[in-house]
Design an enzyme around this catalytic site. Structure first.
Site, mmCIF file in Angstrom:
data_model
loop_
_atom_site.group_PDB
_atom_site.id
_atom_site.type_symbol
_atom_site.label_atom_id
_atom_site.label_comp_id
_atom_site.label_asym_id
_atom_site.label_seq_id
_atom_site.Cartn_x
_atom_site.Cartn_y
_atom_site.Cartn_z
ATOM 1 N N ASP A 150 -8.084 -54.951 -48.619
ATOM 2 C CA ASP A 150 -8.815 -54.214 -47.728
ATOM 3 C C ASP A 150 -10.311 -54.443 -47.837
ATOM 4 O O ASP A 150 -10.724 -54.884 -48.566
ATOM 5 C CB ASP A 150 -8.365 -52.800 -47.536
ATOM 6 C CG ASP A 150 -8.947 -52.103 -48.830
ATOM 7 O OD1 ASP A 150 -9.529 -52.560 -49.674
ATOM 8 O OD2 ASP A 150 -8.755 -50.796 -48.900
ATOM 9 N N LEU A 151 -11.113 -54.023 -46.702
ATOM 10 C CA LEU A 151 -12.474 -54.128 -46.703
ATOM 11 C C LEU A 151 -13.147 -52.809 -47.303
ATOM 12 O O LEU A 151 -12.745 -51.698 -46.960
ATOM 13 C CB LEU A 151 -13.284 -54.511 -45.398
ATOM 14 C CG LEU A 151 -12.489 -55.727 -44.757
ATOM 15 C CD1 LEU A 151 -13.455 -56.159 -43.371
ATOM 16 C CD2 LEU A 151 -12.647 -56.923 -45.748
ATOM 17 N N ASP A 193 -8.847 -52.591 -41.286
ATOM 18 C CA ASP A 193 -9.483 -53.618 -42.053
ATOM 19 C C ASP A 193 -8.695 -54.150 -43.172
ATOM 20 O O ASP A 193 -9.019 -54.410 -44.257
ATOM 21 C CB ASP A 193 -10.731 -52.878 -42.748
ATOM 22 C CG ASP A 193 -10.425 -51.686 -43.581
ATOM 23 O OD1 ASP A 193 -9.263 -51.338 -43.522
ATOM 24 O OD2 ASP A 193 -11.458 -51.322 -44.085
#
Length: 272
Positions: A150-151, A193
């Site tokens: 994930d970001l 994300d």
């Protein structure tokens, strides 16, 4: 194409679209036995089914039956999908069949499946394609590695630069993931994300770490969108089948936990 037959299996109505599908002018079919549209090898079985359906058959919608073969006027067999139902008129029982080009229908189904298995924003795999690939590998007991990422702080990034820029960042991430996988692998976006990479045939922790490091180095590079030159943080967690589990849910959970460890430790990725 629409054909209506009476209780003796004689055609009493055919619309003009029969011509395009089966080569017959509609008027030429009136009074003919329905068997003229059935390949010879299927006629006996079809007649048995027809009698049973006229007696007590329930309507069948398009797609409720597999693709069938019909006989074109040229003598060639053509693939069709069919929807059928009974009705009564003036005390007589009739059956109506609505037919579609099976090849066209199959093409539409294939296109729909492709659309469903593709993330609309990034063009990589969707959650559905991820599940399909993982379930296929599990069913064949074929080893694979999983990288779940994930970001970092993506929502504040979106709030600062706008969703249009945020969407382009997601597209850049997807392209960079794609650049690090083989034809047998899969990069997919779960939504938001979150992304997942499935690495087919990978069963070694060291190799998974090597692949995670390569992806990490790629994602860490600055990106350019208009006048903006920036980077964005990310976390990657890994898992391996069968080492870390033997179900889709279990493997995703291990990868998610390792991603959390990466976040807590300040490292970009955590494998085991």
């Amino acid at each position: 194409a629409v054909v209506i037959v009476d209780g003796s299996s004689r055609i009493v109505f055919a619309n003009q679209l029969v011509s395009g599908l089966l080569g017959y002018a509609a008027a030429d079919l009136i009074g003919e036995s329905l068997s003229c549209l059935i390949p010879a090898k299927h006629r006996s079985a079809h007649q048995r089914h027809f009698v049973g359906f006229q007696d007590h058959g329930r309507p069948l919608s398009m797609g409720m039956r597999p693709l069938l073969s019909a006989l074109h006027k040229s003598g060639q067999e053509v693939s069709i999908s069919i929807s059928i139902a009974n009705f009564e008129l003036d005390g007589l029982r009739y059956s109506v069949a609505v037919m579609r080009d099976g090849a066209l229908l199959q093409s539409e189904i294939t296109a729909a499946n492709t659309l469903a298995e593709t993330d609309a924003l990034t063009g990589i795999g969707s959650r559905l394609s991820l599940s399909r690939v993982m379930q296929s590998a599990l069913a064949e007991a074929r080893p694979f590695g999983l990288l779940f990422l994930d970001l970092e702080q993506f929502k504040p990034f979106n709030d600062t630069y706008g969703h249009a820029v945020g969407d382009q960042v997601l597209q850049i991430v997807a392209r960079r993931l794609q650049a690090h996988i083989r034809a047998a692998d899969l990069a997919a976006r779960l939504g938001g994300d979150e992304f997942v990479v499935v690495l087919d045939g990978l069963e070694n922790v060291e190799r998974l770490g090597y692949r995670a490091a390569a992806i990490s180095n790629s994602l860490a590079r600055p990106f350019h969108i208009g006048d903006l030159c920036s980077t964005i943080g990310f976390n990657i967690g890994g898992a391996i089948y069968p080492l870390d589990g033997d179900t889709e849910e279990g493997l995703m959970q291990v990868a998610d936990q390792n991603m959390y460890h990466a976040k807590q430790s300040g490292l970009n990725y955590h494998i085991a």
